[in-house]
Design a protein around this motif. Structure first.
Motif, PDB file in Angstrom:
ATOM      1  N   GLU A  28       1.077  -1.357   0.320  1.00 24.82           N
ATOM      2  CA  GLU A  28       0.025   0.348  -0.150  1.00 24.82           C
ATOM      3  C   GLU A  28       0.685   1.346   0.006  1.00 24.82           C
ATOM      4  OE1 GLU A  28      -3.434   1.492   2.669  1.00 24.82           O
ATOM      5  OE2 GLU A  28      -1.627   0.624   3.615  1.00 24.82           O
ATOM      6  N   ILE A  29       0.058   1.798  -0.744  1.00 30.74           N
ATOM      7  CA  ILE A  29       1.301   3.316  -0.433  1.00 30.74           C
ATOM      8  C   ILE A  29       0.243   4.592   0.300  1.00 30.74           C
ATOM      9  CG2 ILE A  29       2.545   5.557  -2.048  1.00 30.74           C
ATOM     10  CD1 ILE A  29       3.725   2.718  -3.066  1.00 30.74           C
ATOM     11  N   VAL A  30       0.903   4.797   0.717  1.00 34.96           N
ATOM     12  CA  VAL A  30       0.454   6.094   1.917  1.00 34.96           C
ATOM     13  C   VAL A  30       1.450   7.059   2.036  1.00 34.96           C
ATOM     14  CG1 VAL A  30       0.391   5.950   4.705  1.00 34.96           C
ATOM     15  CG2 VAL A  30       0.027   4.150   3.536  1.00 34.96           C
ATOM     16  N   LEU A  31       0.387   8.313   1.853  1.00 41.25           N
ATOM     17  CA  LEU A  31       1.566   9.737   2.039  1.00 41.25           C
ATOM     18  C   LEU A  31       1.034  10.645   3.184  1.00 41.25           C
ATOM     19  CD1 LEU A  31       0.212   9.533  -1.613  1.00 41.25           C
ATOM     20  CD2 LEU A  31       1.597  10.724  -0.954  1.00 41.25           C
ATOM     21  N   GLU A  32       1.834  11.193   4.201  1.00 44.43           N
ATOM     22  CA  GLU A  32       0.912  11.503   5.318  1.00 44.43           C
ATOM     23  C   GLU A  32       1.587  12.924   5.162  1.00 44.43           C
ATOM     24  OE1 GLU A  32       3.493   9.174   8.361  1.00 44.43           O
ATOM     25  OE2 GLU A  32       2.364   7.661   8.047  1.00 44.43           O
ATOM     26  N   ARG A  33       0.981  13.889   6.488  1.00 40.53           N
ATOM     27  CA  ARG A  33       1.489  15.018   6.746  1.00 40.53           C
ATOM     28  C   ARG A  33       1.851  15.072   8.382  1.00 40.53           C
ATOM     29  NH1 ARG A  33      -2.912  18.727   3.258  1.00 40.53           N
ATOM     30  NH2 ARG A  33      -1.128  18.934   2.065  1.00 40.53           N
ATOM     31  N   THR A  34       2.057  16.389   8.873  1.00 44.74           N
ATOM     32  CA  THR A  34       2.451  16.150   9.857  1.00 44.74           C
ATOM     33  C   THR A  34       1.543  17.801  10.614  1.00 44.74           C
ATOM     34  OG1 THR A  34       5.399  15.866  10.180  1.00 44.74           O
ATOM     35  CG2 THR A  34       3.885  16.679  11.977  1.00 44.74           C
ATOM     36  N   ASN A  35       0.597  17.122  12.303  1.00 44.42           N
ATOM     37  CA  ASN A  35      -0.174  17.710  12.299  1.00 44.42           C
ATOM     38  C   ASN A  35       0.432  18.982  12.974  1.00 44.42           C
ATOM     39  OD1 ASN A  35       0.356  17.075  14.883  1.00 44.42           O
ATOM     40  ND2 ASN A  35      -1.844  16.090  15.023  1.00 44.42           N
ATOM     41  N   HIS A  36      -0.103  20.047  13.258  1.00 42.91           N
ATOM     42  CA  HIS A  36       0.693  21.303  14.870  1.00 42.91           C
ATOM     43  C   HIS A  36       1.447  21.042  15.553  1.00 42.91           C
ATOM     44  CE1 HIS A  36      -3.974  21.009  15.915  1.00 42.91           C
ATOM     45  NE2 HIS A  36      -2.952  20.895  16.868  1.00 42.91           N
ATOM     46  N   ASN A  37       0.719  19.569  16.550  1.00 38.60           N
ATOM     47  CA  ASN A  37       1.393  18.845  17.705  1.00 38.60           C
ATOM     48  C   ASN A  37       2.230  18.342  17.250  1.00 38.60           C
ATOM     49  OD1 ASN A  37      -0.480  20.138  19.184  1.00 38.60           O
ATOM     50  ND2 ASN A  37      -2.011  18.339  18.987  1.00 38.60           N
ATOM     51  N   GLY A  38       3.329  17.854  15.735  1.00 39.91           N
ATOM     52  CA  GLY A  38       4.078  17.175  15.310  1.00 39.91           C
ATOM     53  C   GLY A  38       3.981  15.154  14.942  1.00 39.91           C
TER      54      GLY A  38
END
Length: 79
Positions: A28-38
């Motif tokens: 599976e290809i997963v894309l992530e972002r980091t939220n304001h809490n890291g």
């Protein structure tokens, strides 16, 4: 933040801005972002058979930018 392009099995391309992209053991290809809490949060996920190739926009020798291919098998993360 990085820019990724995914070549999809249906012939379309998806250009996505994310902090990281990865390929799980299941493919599976997963894309992530980091939220304001890291904390990393999943932005989008694609089943293994939905993606034929992944590229990250990045520098090459000489300083110019191009689309860098990511591995087509195995587990990996790219930031």
């Amino acid at each position: 933040m990085a820019l990724f392009i995914l070549q999809l099995a249906d012939g379309e391309d998806a250009v996505i801005e994310a902090d990281a992209a990865g390929r799980t053991a299941a493919g599976e290809i997963v894309l992530e972002r980091t939220n304001h809490n890291g904390k990393a949060e999943q932005l989008k996920a694609y089943p293994a058979d939905a993606v034929t190739a992944v590229f990250r926009r990045g520098p090459v020798d000489g300083g110019s930018y191009t689309w860098l291919p990511q591995p087509t098998d195995g587990t990996w993360w790219c930031y």
